[in-house]
Design an enzyme around this catalytic site. Structure first.
Site, PDB file in Angstrom:
ATOM      1  CG  ASN A  77      -1.764  -1.251   1.301  1.00 35.32           C
ATOM      2  OD1 ASN A  77      -1.512  -2.083   2.151  1.00 35.32           O
ATOM      3  ND2 ASN A  77      -2.711  -1.425   0.404  1.00 35.32           N
ATOM      4  CB  ILE A  84       0.384   6.234   2.500  1.00 41.06           C
ATOM      5  CG1 ILE A  84       1.830   6.500   2.935  1.00 41.06           C
ATOM      6  CG2 ILE A  84      -0.262   5.160   3.368  1.00 41.06           C
ATOM      7  CD1 ILE A  84       1.943   7.322   4.203  1.00 41.06           C
ATOM      8  CB  CYS A  85      -3.056   3.122  -1.036  1.00 39.26           C
ATOM      9  SG  CYS A  85      -4.749   2.812  -1.553  1.00 39.26           S
ATOM     10  CG  LEU A  86      -4.629   4.750   5.662  1.00 42.63           C
ATOM     11  CD1 LEU A  86      -4.899   3.262   5.883  1.00 42.63           C
ATOM     12  CD2 LEU A  86      -3.588   5.231   6.664  1.00 42.63           C
TER      13      LEU A  86
END
Length: 152
Positions: A77, A84-86
């Site tokens: 992620n 950041i993939c969040l």
């Protein structure tokens, strides 16, 4: 004005009562912050120290801060640019950012993501499929990267 006082309050709280394994400080100006997250015990990031950059937008807290890893990390992620993939780092409807969240909460969420990747919403498809289908190789690679880039 509201942004400055809120940021000052958040930074003071982060300095006096930081979440375990997390430190955060000002990098010159109030809207340019740095943070360090220690890799969690029993994760491939254990013993690693990961540096992050936090840019606080003008519209904070109505807009989430932009956070990225400065230390390379092998993670499904987090991409090679440190993005950041969040969901909590994005505005609705796609994201889950709310003004009630704060920088401490975001850093804790990132720390949790490090311990428990989400391979179903990857930024790095190859690392994600390795995590799903060859976990031993993923753990080996993540440990190697941690030693190489985040070791003290």
């Amino acid at each position: 004005m509201q942004r400055a006082s809120r940021l000052t309050r958040e930074l003071s709280l982060l300095a006096t009562e930081p979440p375990p394994g997390i430190t955060c400080w000002q990098n010159g100006q109030l809207d340019d912050l740095r943070a360090q997250i220690l890799g969690g015990v029993d994760t491939p990031y254990e013993k690693g120290v990961f540096n992050l950059e936090i840019i606080v937008p003008e519209r904070y807290p109505f807009e989430p801060p932009k956070i990225r890893f400065l230390t390379p990390i092998y993670h499904p992620n987090i991409d090679s640019a440190g993005r950041i993939c969040l969901d909590v780092l994005k505005l609705p409807p796609k994201g889950a950012w709310r003004p009630s969240l704060n920088i401490s909460t975001l850093l804790t969420s990132i720390q949790l993501l490090m311990a428990e990747p989400n391979p179903d919403d990857p930024l790095m498809a190859d690392i994600s499929s390795e995590y799903k289908y060859n976990k031993q190789l993923f753990l080996l690679n993540a440990r190697e990267w941690t030693e190489k880039y985040a070791g003290q």
